[in-house]
Enzyme design. Structure first.
Site, PDB file in Angstrom:
ATOM      1  N   CYS A   2       0.858  -1.176   0.000  1.00  0.00           N
ATOM      2  CA  CYS A   2       0.000   0.000   0.000  1.00  0.00           C
ATOM      3  C   CYS A   2       0.898   1.230   0.000  1.00  0.00           C
ATOM      4  CB  CYS A   2      -0.943   0.118   1.191  1.00  0.00           C
ATOM      5  SG  CYS A   2      -2.129  -1.211   1.306  1.00  0.00           S
ATOM      6  N   ARG A  27       3.718  -0.382  -4.931  1.00  0.00           N
ATOM      7  CA  ARG A  27       3.432  -0.943  -3.607  1.00  0.00           C
ATOM      8  C   ARG A  27       2.085  -1.651  -3.549  1.00  0.00           C
ATOM      9  NH1 ARG A  27       6.820   1.285   0.158  1.00  0.00           N
ATOM     10  NH2 ARG A  27       5.402   0.696   1.829  1.00  0.00           N
ATOM     11  N   TRP A  73      -2.873  -2.562  -1.684  1.00  0.00           N
ATOM     12  CA  TRP A  73      -2.639  -3.988  -1.912  1.00  0.00           C
ATOM     13  C   TRP A  73      -3.468  -4.681  -0.852  1.00  0.00           C
ATOM     14  CZ3 TRP A  73      -0.650  -8.249   0.720  1.00  0.00           C
ATOM     15  CH2 TRP A  73      -0.322  -9.347  -0.081  1.00  0.00           C
ATOM     16  N   ASN A  99      -1.307   2.007   5.782  1.00  0.00           N
ATOM     17  CA  ASN A  99      -0.504   0.933   5.200  1.00  0.00           C
ATOM     18  C   ASN A  99      -0.087   0.044   6.359  1.00  0.00           C
ATOM     19  OD1 ASN A  99       1.458  -0.632   3.914  1.00  0.00           O
ATOM     20  ND2 ASN A  99       3.019   0.946   4.102  1.00  0.00           N
ATOM     21  N   GLY A 100      -0.472  -1.234   6.310  1.00  0.00           N
ATOM     22  CA  GLY A 100      -0.121  -2.148   7.399  1.00  0.00           C
ATOM     23  C   GLY A 100      -1.317  -2.997   7.783  1.00  0.00           C
ATOM     24  N   GLU A 484      16.176 -17.815  -9.595  1.00  0.00           N
ATOM     25  CA  GLU A 484      15.821 -16.428  -9.901  1.00  0.00           C
ATOM     26  C   GLU A 484      15.184 -16.329 -11.299  1.00  0.00           C
ATOM     27  OE1 GLU A 484      15.345 -13.909  -8.306  1.00  0.00           O
ATOM     28  OE2 GLU A 484      15.532 -12.207  -9.636  1.00  0.00           O
ATOM     29  N   LYS A 488      11.431 -14.899 -11.925  1.00  0.00           N
ATOM     30  CA  LYS A 488      11.153 -13.769 -12.819  1.00  0.00           C
ATOM     31  C   LYS A 488      10.041 -14.138 -13.787  1.00  0.00           C
ATOM     32  CE  LYS A 488      12.450 -11.189 -11.237  1.00  0.00           C
ATOM     33  NZ  LYS A 488      13.139 -11.131 -10.002  1.00  0.00           N
ATOM     34  N   GLU A 491       6.564 -14.538 -12.022  1.00  0.00           N
ATOM     35  CA  GLU A 491       6.062 -13.256 -11.502  1.00  0.00           C
ATOM     36  C   GLU A 491       5.387 -12.416 -12.580  1.00  0.00           C
ATOM     37  OE1 GLU A 491       8.829 -11.260  -8.090  1.00  0.00           O
ATOM     38  OE2 GLU A 491       9.801 -11.562 -10.012  1.00  0.00           O
ATOM     39  N   HIS A 507      15.443 -36.553  -9.561  1.00  0.00           N
ATOM     40  CA  HIS A 507      14.691 -37.034  -8.405  1.00  0.00           C
ATOM     41  C   HIS A 507      13.259 -36.503  -8.403  1.00  0.00           C
ATOM     42  CE1 HIS A 507      18.361 -38.748  -6.906  1.00  0.00           C
ATOM     43  NE2 HIS A 507      18.958 -37.578  -7.015  1.00  0.00           N
ATOM     44  N   LYS A 606       5.683  -4.564  -4.636  1.00  0.00           N
ATOM     45  CA  LYS A 606       7.129  -4.506  -4.568  1.00  0.00           C
ATOM     46  C   LYS A 606       7.646  -4.541  -3.140  1.00  0.00           C
ATOM     47  CE  LYS A 606      11.098  -2.887  -6.732  1.00  0.00           C
ATOM     48  NZ  LYS A 606      11.421  -4.259  -7.119  1.00  0.00           N
TER      49      LYS A 606
END
Ligand code: G6P
Length: 611
Positions: A2, A27, A73, A99-100, A484, A488, A491, A507, A606
């Protein structure tokens, strides 16, 4: 997550806030809203992006020189118009942005419902503003005091800003666990989750500390703690420039940030490394270097991409410093009663410096006597401030939600920290150190050479843009790069992707391989080169489609792989900074070709300031 923005001064608040919210959209972008004082306290909010809010308010005469705004968010309640912030109090005299998460909101809500309060939304935030107003009315105190009393009963994390129709020049803000920066202009004040909405108006800022309340009233700023102890605002100068937060001709922030890497890696090394002189200086950790050198153990805590950088660091520190390293997901570490001894060194890696899980892991480790070294990108962020010492990555603002330049800058700083320790511990020879330092200095130019392969990588992306699954395989230092690469892709393109150690493939994941499965090998010429060739053969034998990132001049793998991307040769310990670049570009192009919003992928944010 947020983003919050507030303004009071002489400008049109709506313009300042909407522009600011666009900067903070990384955010969260589920909904957006704004509250202004124009013939009373009015809230305008809309599900969707800030642009949807902008359309919603366009054409309205919203002249106000004070206001608050929010981009969300979602945590409590689905993303819709009603759950969007700002939220009114019961009487509609107050509005809040938050925010929180207020963890004890249900108990507070029940109490308020018993008193006759009615709630419109499902949010914890609406409960908070009702609670504040309830205290305000019943205690006959100032609004500022009501906020303070309420916050003393709140459990959870917050950065809030409140405005009131009864005090047309007043904003009240507070923070605990979520960031809040106050910009001080000439006869005007700005408040925001980070400095990006503020930078074009003023460079003078105050970072609010945890448990502090800031009141701007009639052009004056006052700060005190929730315990009612006044504190003096510490004014700092922002070093960020406006261009750093604009797209600069690129279609997306992510592409701009991928292409910025030669510069960001250079910036990260600037003044810290001189290979010729064998000089390595990390000012931020100088005082703690001896403690790191003598550490019996290093624990790395991080989340997401930063955790992948931590994995590379584990290989580096163990190889060159001969210190045992554990790499922990911050969210797991803090809830499993970890063994932390006094003198243990905890390295916390975080681009934003605000990730709630990483912050909580740090607090836990700190309470048990560990030394905390922060590796953060955002200057002045909570993790940077709570660490005993640290090194900034100096990558500049990263705005694309998928992290790219922050990752390579983290690897750069971690390599420098590692080599400083190894040098002092005497676990590396002068010759080996010299070679690594010289190679480090060549990384920006090698990254540039990989970026020149953009068109070739775009063609590969075109071949695989409709894939439903992807496997990424690597060994040694390239194993975290495989993780990574997979992260990417999922996402930003929403293609399911898995990263795996190439040898572990047999395996389990090998069962997934058929003629429809693209398998990206990170198979540069290192100590496990022969072994990974066998893994490529295993995939080929099952008709998997091989894309291989190889070292320039490789003769063998091009005979096996359908597509080959050649990267310059570099010491294997530094290879991740180079070998990750084609994977960043591959995911970027696939996502663009699939019509995805690469800078703001669905459901992500983010900066994750909730647990
Ligand atoms: C979020 C972001 C990721 C990031 C992770 C950790 O999930 O979307 O890109 O890697 O948080 O963030 P940090 O700021 O602590 O590095």
């Amino acid at each position: 997550m947020c983003g919050i923005v507030a303004y009071v001064g002489h400008r049109n608040a709506q313009d300042v806030i909407i522009k600011g919210l666009k900067r903070l959209e990384y955010r969260g972008y589920d909904s957006a809203g704004i509250a202004l004082l124009n013939n009373g306290l009015n809230v305008y909010k809309k599900k969707g992006k800030v642009a949807d809010l902008e359309d919603h308010v366009t054409g309205e005469e919203l002249i106000s020189t004070i206001g608050i705004g929010h981009t969300r968010w979602a945590t409590h309640g689905e993303p819709n118009d009603v759950n969007a912030h700002p939220h009114y109090s019961s009487s509609r005299k107050l509005a809040i942005i938050h925010n929180g998460i207020i963890e004890n909101y249900s108990a507070l809500k029940q109490e308020l419902i018993n008193k006759g309060h009615q709630f419109l939304s499902e949010t914890d935030t609406e409960v908070l503003i009702h609670f504040i107003e309830d205290i305000w009315e019943n205690n006959h105190c100032s609004l500022e005091e009501a906020v303070r009393l309420a916050l003393n009963q709140v459990i959870g994390a917050y950065a809030i800003v409140i405005m009131s129709s009864e005090n047309p020049d007043m904003l009240i803000a507070a923070r605990k666990g979520s960031p809040l920066v106050i910009g001080i202009g000439k006869d005007e004040y700005f408040m925001a989750s980070d400095a990006t909405p503020i930078i074009e108006y003023t460079k003078e800022v105050v970072y609010l500390n945890d448990q502090e309340i800031a009141v701007i009233d009639n052009g004056e700023l006052r700060i005190k703690t929730v315990e009612d102890i006044p504190s003096t605002p510490y004014i700092q100068k922002l070093e960020m420039e406006l261009e750093a937060i604009e797209k600069g001709g690129f279609d997306h922030f992510m592409l701009k940030e991928i292409f910025e890497q030669p510069r960001s890696i250079r910036d990260c090394m600037r003044g810290r490394l001189d290979a010729n002189e064998g000089r390595l200086v990390l000012g931020g950790i100088r005082e703690y270097l001896n403690k790191m050198v003598n550490a019996e153990r290093i624990i790395i805590v991080a989340c997401g991409t930063s955790w992948h950088a931590g994995l590379v660091a584990e290989y580096l520190f163990e190889e060159f410093c001969r210190i045992p390293v554990e790499v922990e997901y911050a969210s797991e570490f803090r809830y499993r009663n970890p063994i932390i001894r006094e003198g243990d060194v905890v390295i916390a890696i975080s681009q934003s410096g605000e990730t709630a899980d990483t912050l909580a892991a740090i607090e836990l480790a700190k309470s048990k006597g560990a030394i905390i070294i922060g590796v953060c990108n955002v200057v002045g962020s909570s993790i940077a401030r709570t660490s005993h010492a640290g090194s900034y990555t100096h990558a500049g603002p990263e705005i694309g939600v998928a992290s790219t330049k922050a990752f390579t800058a983290q690897l750069t700083v971690l390599s420098l920290i590692c080599l400083s320790i190894a040098q002092k511990r005497g676990t590396i020879t002068d010759q080996a150190l010299h070679q690594l330092l010289v190679e480090l200095e060549t990384i920006p130019e090698k990254v540039e050479r990989v970026l020149a392969l953009n068109d070739q990588i775009k063609e590969i992306a075109n071949t695989f843009k409709n894939a439903s699954n992807f496997l990424y395989l690597g060994r040694g230092y390239n194993f975290p790069v495989a993780l990574e690469g997979a992260l990417k892709l999922k996402e930003i393109s929403y293609i399911h992707a898995e990263g795996y150690p190439a040898a572990e493939m047999k395996h389990g994941p090998i069962a997934l391989i058929d003629e429809a499965m693209p398998v990206a090998f990170i198979a540069t010429n290192d100590s496990s080169y022969e072994k990974i060739i066998s893994n490529i053969q295993e995939v080929k034998a099952r008709k998997g489609r091989v894309i291989a990132v190889v070292t320039e001049g490789d003769k063998l793998i091009p005979q096996m792989a359908e597509f080959v991307i050649e990267v310059p040769s570099v010491h294997e310990a530094l290879m991740p900074m180079v070998s990750v670049i084609p994977l960043q570009l591959l995911s970027y192009h696939i996502a663009v070709m699939r019509g995805c919003n690469v800078d703001q992928p669905r459901n992500l944010a983010k900066s994750v300031t909730v647990e």
